[in-house]
Design an enzyme around this catalytic site. Structure first.
Site, PDB file in Angstrom:
ATOM      1  N   GLU A 196     -11.620   6.026   5.342  1.00 16.71           N
ATOM      2  CA  GLU A 196     -10.947   6.810   6.381  1.00 16.71           C
ATOM      3  C   GLU A 196     -11.885   7.019   7.566  1.00 16.71           C
ATOM      4  O   GLU A 196     -11.458   7.002   8.723  1.00 16.71           O
ATOM      5  CB  GLU A 196     -10.466   8.149   5.828  1.00 16.71           C
ATOM      6  CG  GLU A 196      -9.364   8.053   4.793  1.00 16.71           C
ATOM      7  CD  GLU A 196      -8.038   7.534   5.326  1.00 16.71           C
ATOM      8  OE1 GLU A 196      -7.886   7.397   6.558  1.00 16.71           O
ATOM      9  OE2 GLU A 196      -7.142   7.245   4.501  1.00 16.71           O
ATOM     10  N   TRP A 209      -5.277   1.463  10.565  1.00 10.94           N
ATOM     11  CA  TRP A 209      -5.547   1.447   9.130  1.00 10.94           C
ATOM     12  C   TRP A 209      -5.383   0.042   8.570  1.00 10.94           C
ATOM     13  O   TRP A 209      -6.064  -0.339   7.617  1.00 10.94           O
ATOM     14  CB  TRP A 209      -4.630   2.429   8.409  1.00 10.94           C
ATOM     15  CG  TRP A 209      -4.800   2.388   6.916  1.00 10.94           C
ATOM     16  CD1 TRP A 209      -3.886   2.002   6.002  1.00 10.94           C
ATOM     17  CD2 TRP A 209      -5.978   2.729   6.175  1.00 10.94           C
ATOM     18  NE1 TRP A 209      -4.407   2.086   4.731  1.00 10.94           N
ATOM     19  CE2 TRP A 209      -5.699   2.524   4.802  1.00 10.94           C
ATOM     20  CE3 TRP A 209      -7.251   3.188   6.531  1.00 10.94           C
ATOM     21  CZ2 TRP A 209      -6.632   2.757   3.799  1.00 10.94           C
ATOM     22  CZ3 TRP A 209      -8.184   3.414   5.534  1.00 10.94           C
ATOM     23  CH2 TRP A 209      -7.874   3.207   4.187  1.00 10.94           C
ATOM     24  N   TYR A 226       0.837  -1.203   0.000  1.00 10.74           N
ATOM     25  CA  TYR A 226       0.000   0.000   0.000  1.00 10.74           C
ATOM     26  C   TYR A 226       0.873   1.253   0.000  1.00 10.74           C
ATOM     27  O   TYR A 226       0.647   2.192  -0.768  1.00 10.74           O
ATOM     28  CB  TYR A 226      -0.920  -0.030   1.223  1.00 10.74           C
ATOM     29  CG  TYR A 226      -1.757   1.210   1.416  1.00 10.74           C
ATOM     30  CD1 TYR A 226      -2.804   1.517   0.547  1.00 10.74           C
ATOM     31  CD2 TYR A 226      -1.521   2.071   2.481  1.00 10.74           C
ATOM     32  CE1 TYR A 226      -3.583   2.652   0.730  1.00 10.74           C
ATOM     33  CE2 TYR A 226      -2.290   3.214   2.674  1.00 10.74           C
ATOM     34  CZ  TYR A 226      -3.316   3.490   1.791  1.00 10.74           C
ATOM     35  OH  TYR A 226      -4.082   4.613   1.974  1.00 10.74           O
TER      36      TYR A 226
END
Length: 199
Positions: free
Chosen positions: A51, A59, A29
């Protein structure tokens, strides 16, 4: 991201932001997606929704469930999510492939209903109108120099809320700006940082 150190060498010897080496999912990522410009209403709606779901969580938790989120939320196509019903809401609350948080699920559906009323490209234009001048801040040398909130993210948060969006606080707005390339918060020595053209 946590405060702290400078770029670190990965298994391939290339320097990366420390968080990008903490898990394999993060490395891919970090190297190929985070900080690269993202355009398009649906694409930005997806990132904004994810988000928001990340708020209070790692995350990595969201990243590992992203395909589950995409399946559950019709690929984050605004027009389709805006048509979700109470039955869809209950389906989502029972879906083990996502984070089952009622407030965040409700916010995602409500945000889609708001965005569905906008002109094509309007969400993209609103978000990107808050991108700061890249020359305005030097590349961070350590994670401690990376802010969690900026004046631009506060302004973006206010603009989204004024238009009816939920779960779009200044910290969430800044995470969106980082993830979607409105700012480049890769550390100065990080291999994923895109060199800025001179002049």
């Amino acid at each position: 991201m946590t405060a702290g150190g400078a770029a670190l060498p990965g298994p391939d010897g290339r320097l990366r932001c420390p968080w990008g080496l903490s898990a394999q999912d993060y490395t891919a990522y970090h190297d190929t997606e985070w900080g690269r410009p993202v355009h398009g209403d649906d694409a930005l709606f997806e990132r904004l929704s994810l988000e928001a779901f990340q708020s209070g969580l790692s995350w990595l938790t969201i990243l590992r469930r992203r395909e589950g989120f995409r399946a559950a939320f019709a690929g984050f196509r605004i027009a389709e999510v805006a048509r979700f019903t109470d039955a869809d809401r209950e389906r989502l609350l029972a879906d083990p492939g996502i984070v089952r948080n009622r407030a965040k699920i409700d916010a995602t559906i409500a945000n889609a209903k708001v965005a569905a009323e906008w002109e094509p490209g309007e969400l993209d234009a609103l978000v990107w109108s808050h991108a700061p001048d890249p020359a305005g801040r030097p590349a961070p040398r350590t994670l401690a120099e990376v802010p969690a909130v900026t004046p631009e993210s506060t302004a973006l948060s206010k603009a989204l809320k004024k238009r009816g969006f939920r779960f779009t606080g200044p910290t969430t707005a800044y995470a969106l700006m980082q993830a979607c390339g409105l700012v480049d918060d890769h550390l100065a020595d990080c291999c994923a940082r895109v060199p800025r053209a001179a002049g």
